[in-house]
Design a protein around this motif. Sequence first.
Motif, short mmCIF file in Angstrom:
data_model
loop_
_atom_site.label_atom_id
_atom_site.label_comp_id
_atom_site.label_asym_id
_atom_site.label_seq_id
_atom_site.Cartn_x
_atom_site.Cartn_y
_atom_site.Cartn_z
N PHE A 83 14.24 -10.32 -23.60
CA PHE A 83 13.87 -11.20 -22.54
C PHE A 83 12.72 -11.94 -23.08
O PHE A 83 11.69 -11.78 -23.97
N GLY A 84 12.43 -13.18 -22.56
CA GLY A 84 11.47 -14.22 -22.97
C GLY A 84 10.20 -14.09 -21.81
O GLY A 84 9.25 -14.54 -22.18
N PHE A 85 10.54 -13.32 -20.60
CA PHE A 85 9.42 -13.28 -19.84
C PHE A 85 9.97 -12.09 -18.73
O PHE A 85 11.17 -11.85 -18.52
N ILE A 86 8.96 -11.43 -18.07
CA ILE A 86 9.62 -10.45 -16.92
C ILE A 86 8.58 -10.57 -15.68
O ILE A 86 7.42 -10.76 -15.91
N GLU A 87 9.25 -10.48 -14.52
CA GLU A 87 8.58 -10.88 -13.36
C GLU A 87 8.48 -9.52 -12.41
O GLU A 87 9.45 -8.89 -12.41
N ILE A 88 7.19 -8.80 -12.20
CA ILE A 88 6.93 -7.66 -11.82
C ILE A 88 6.98 -7.91 -10.19
O ILE A 88 6.50 -8.97 -9.82
N GLY A 89 7.14 -6.63 -9.52
CA GLY A 89 7.00 -6.86 -8.36
C GLY A 89 8.11 -6.95 -7.30
O GLY A 89 9.48 -6.49 -8.09
N THR A 90 8.22 -7.14 -6.16
CA THR A 90 7.31 -7.83 -5.42
C THR A 90 6.09 -6.69 -4.92
O THR A 90 6.40 -5.50 -4.67
N VAL A 91 4.89 -7.05 -5.35
CA VAL A 91 3.72 -6.43 -5.06
C VAL A 91 3.17 -6.88 -3.60
O VAL A 91 2.72 -7.86 -3.24
N THR A 92 2.55 -5.56 -2.88
CA THR A 92 1.80 -5.93 -1.75
C THR A 92 0.80 -5.20 -1.69
O THR A 92 0.53 -4.09 -2.69
N PRO A 93 -0.43 -5.47 -0.82
CA PRO A 93 -1.83 -4.96 -1.20
C PRO A 93 -1.66 -3.43 -1.03
O PRO A 93 -2.33 -2.74 -2.05
N SER A 94 -1.33 -3.04 -0.06
CA SER A 94 -0.89 -1.50 -0.12
C SER A 94 0.24 -0.94 -0.37
O SER A 94 1.34 -1.82 -0.09
N ALA A 95 0.48 0.30 -0.98
CA ALA A 95 1.79 1.02 -1.16
C ALA A 95 2.57 0.99 0.26
O ALA A 95 1.87 1.32 1.21
N GLN A 96 4.03 0.79 -0.05
CA GLN A 96 4.62 1.20 1.27
C GLN A 96 6.18 1.70 0.95
O GLN A 96 6.56 1.41 -0.25
N GLU A 97 6.73 2.36 1.67
CA GLU A 97 8.13 3.11 1.32
C GLU A 97 9.34 2.15 1.37
O GLU A 97 10.26 2.37 0.92
#
Length: 344
Positions: A83-97
């Motif tokens: 890969f040339g780049f990787i996008e992580i997330g989606t990240v939210t402020p608090s953990a959620q199920e």
Amino acid sequence: MYKSVLRPILFSFDPEKVHYFTFGLIKLFSNLGFGGIFRSLYNVKNPKLQREVFGLKFDNPVGLAAGFDKNAVLYNELANFGFGFIEIGTVTPSAQEGNPKQRLFRLKDDKGIINRMGFNNNGLQETILQLKKNKHKLLIGGNIGKNTATAPENYTADYLECFYALHPYVDYFVLNVSCPNVGSDAKLNDRDYLQELITEVQKANKTFEKQKPILLKIAPDLNNDQLDEIVELVQITNLDGVIASNTSTKRDGLKASGEMLSEIGYGGLSGQPIKEDSTRVIRYLSQKSNLAFPIIGVGGIHSAEDALEKIKAGATLVQIYTGFIYEGPSLIKKINKAVLNAGL
């Protein structure tokens, strides 16, 4: 090997369980020293593949879309696949199920996936701990969103919390406002609110000595009038680019039976079934804006030809996700070689 042996085995089990099982396998083989073997098999190194987009230098134009490595636990190992780049997330402020299981479904005959994960993730602080392990093999994007329980008046605060905290650890940001799996919310699709949100994030960006590119991820289901608004919004707010596209709520023309689709229920459709809509959005945005901003093309890329189609439509970079699951890591190499052969 992957499509003939591994995929049939993996596809015989629950998709979400297989997802985490595969993570474990990749971790195991990487820890056993197979990283170099993966790099020799899948990497294509050539200066002609390099891209400079929104001020960043990409080794090649093929990235991994958000949603695969949600919690930034595997990006160092995934980098070995070319890969040339990787996008992580989606990240939210608090953990959620996220949403109740089962929430991930394969449409094998359509080469598609329906998911209603609901932004399940380990939260901002856990993600930062993982990003501190970055071996800087490639560029990392941070896809950010709001917590499901957040009240509408606090949406912007959620995005800003993620933006400020992740800023030292990612190379670019993506505002995810188009995911269909976090409940119907008109506010996130309201043009005036989007302008307000982007403006506030841009203000936050200017508080840093080194500013990071900010992109907006949009749906493939937008009509031309809505896409006109996106073009105007990018110009007004000086956004760095657009990702086209997220998953779709449409179910048109699928080979999957109506009974199967009814049993699955709601969720975002990805993979081959949304290829044409995604390309249509890319082409319209690039033509309407006269190539005024970069577009990352994603949606239905299962072959090198699919990727070239996105690039010819106006995408500067491309991302894969469902295609990576169906076609395996060789897809990355095939796309990069095709880009070289096409002289793009």
